[in-house]
Motif scaffolding. Structure first.
Motif, PDB file in Angstrom:
ATOM      1  N   PHE A 284      38.625  38.731  48.860  1.00 31.29           N
ATOM      2  CA  PHE A 284      39.974  38.268  48.536  1.00 31.29           C
ATOM      3  C   PHE A 284      40.595  37.383  49.620  1.00 31.29           C
ATOM      4  CE2 PHE A 284      44.621  39.170  48.392  1.00 31.29           C
ATOM      5  CZ  PHE A 284      44.889  38.560  47.182  1.00 31.29           C
ATOM      6  N   TRP A 285      40.513  37.862  50.879  1.00 25.49           N
ATOM      7  CA  TRP A 285      41.149  37.096  51.949  1.00 25.49           C
ATOM      8  C   TRP A 285      40.358  37.220  53.227  1.00 25.49           C
ATOM      9  CZ3 TRP A 285      44.421  33.460  51.037  1.00 25.49           C
ATOM     10  CH2 TRP A 285      45.035  32.833  52.117  1.00 25.49           C
ATOM     11  N   PRO A 286      40.085  36.145  53.933  1.00 29.33           N
ATOM     12  CA  PRO A 286      40.334  34.766  53.501  1.00 29.33           C
ATOM     13  C   PRO A 286      39.621  34.481  52.174  1.00 29.33           C
ATOM     14  CG  PRO A 286      39.553  34.816  55.798  1.00 29.33           C
ATOM     15  CD  PRO A 286      39.444  36.194  55.244  1.00 29.33           C
ATOM     16  N   HIS A 287      40.309  33.803  51.312  1.00 25.11           N
ATOM     17  CA  HIS A 287      39.902  33.619  49.914  1.00 25.11           C
ATOM     18  C   HIS A 287      38.465  33.106  49.784  1.00 25.11           C
ATOM     19  CE1 HIS A 287      40.695  33.231  45.652  1.00 25.11           C
ATOM     20  NE2 HIS A 287      40.118  32.053  45.684  1.00 25.11           N
ATOM     21  N   GLY A 288      37.585  33.970  49.246  1.00 24.15           N
ATOM     22  CA  GLY A 288      36.209  33.573  48.979  1.00 24.15           C
ATOM     23  C   GLY A 288      35.377  33.293  50.220  1.00 24.15           C
TER      24      GLY A 288
END
Length: 159
Positions: free
Chosen positions: A99-103
């Protein structure tokens, strides 16, 4: 951000730590000595992704007998994945949250679709010594063939 090249068999597997749907941390390096099936899927709550995650759960005993831990990975959050796992009745297979950092994990493996904001649908097998042995990207609107993965695992000699 520049797109990483897609990981290939023989490459060292980038390490990562992600929370699963039960908020437990899964660290790839801690799996040393086992094989790990990283089953990337675009998004929770979609039919093809549901089929893919149910397939991991249904084949868990076979995978375990082959010294393989399977995990599902997508960009969804922990609360989202928790509700989805309950809905799917996935109780044993960790559903990881990139999810975070996104992908970030999908990006490190070179399978992030930046135009869409999610990963490719892909299966990546990491061997006991943390090297990539199998990489396959599937059409987004499909469920990966788990028999293909199991057959590959059966044919491999332990590292």
């Amino acid at each position: 951000m520049e797109q990483q090249p897609m990981i290939r068999p023989g490459d060292p597997a980038p390490n990562f730590s992600l929370k699963d749907h039960n908020d437990k941390t899964f660290d790839l390096r801690e799996q040393s000595g086992k094989r790990v099936l990283l089953s990337f899927h675009p998004l929770a709550w979609t039919a093809f992704c549901a089929g893919q995650m149910k397939s991991l759960e249904e084949n868990r005993d076979t995978l375990t007998s082959l010294n393989t831990t399977a995990v599902g990975i997508s960009v969804d959050s922990v609360p989202c994945k928790k509700a989805w796992a309950q809905d799917l009745k996935v109780t044993e297979t960790p559903l990881l949250c990139d999810f975070w950092p996104h992908g970030a994990v999908a990006q490190s493996y070179g399978i992030f679709r930046s135009a869409n904001g999610f990963s490719e649908r892909a299966n990546i097998i990491v061997d006991e010594s943390q090297r990539v042995r199998f990489v396959k990207v599937y059409p987004v609107h499909s469920v990966p063939d788990m028999n293909e993965v199991i057959e590959f695992l059966r044919q491999q000699k332990p590292a």
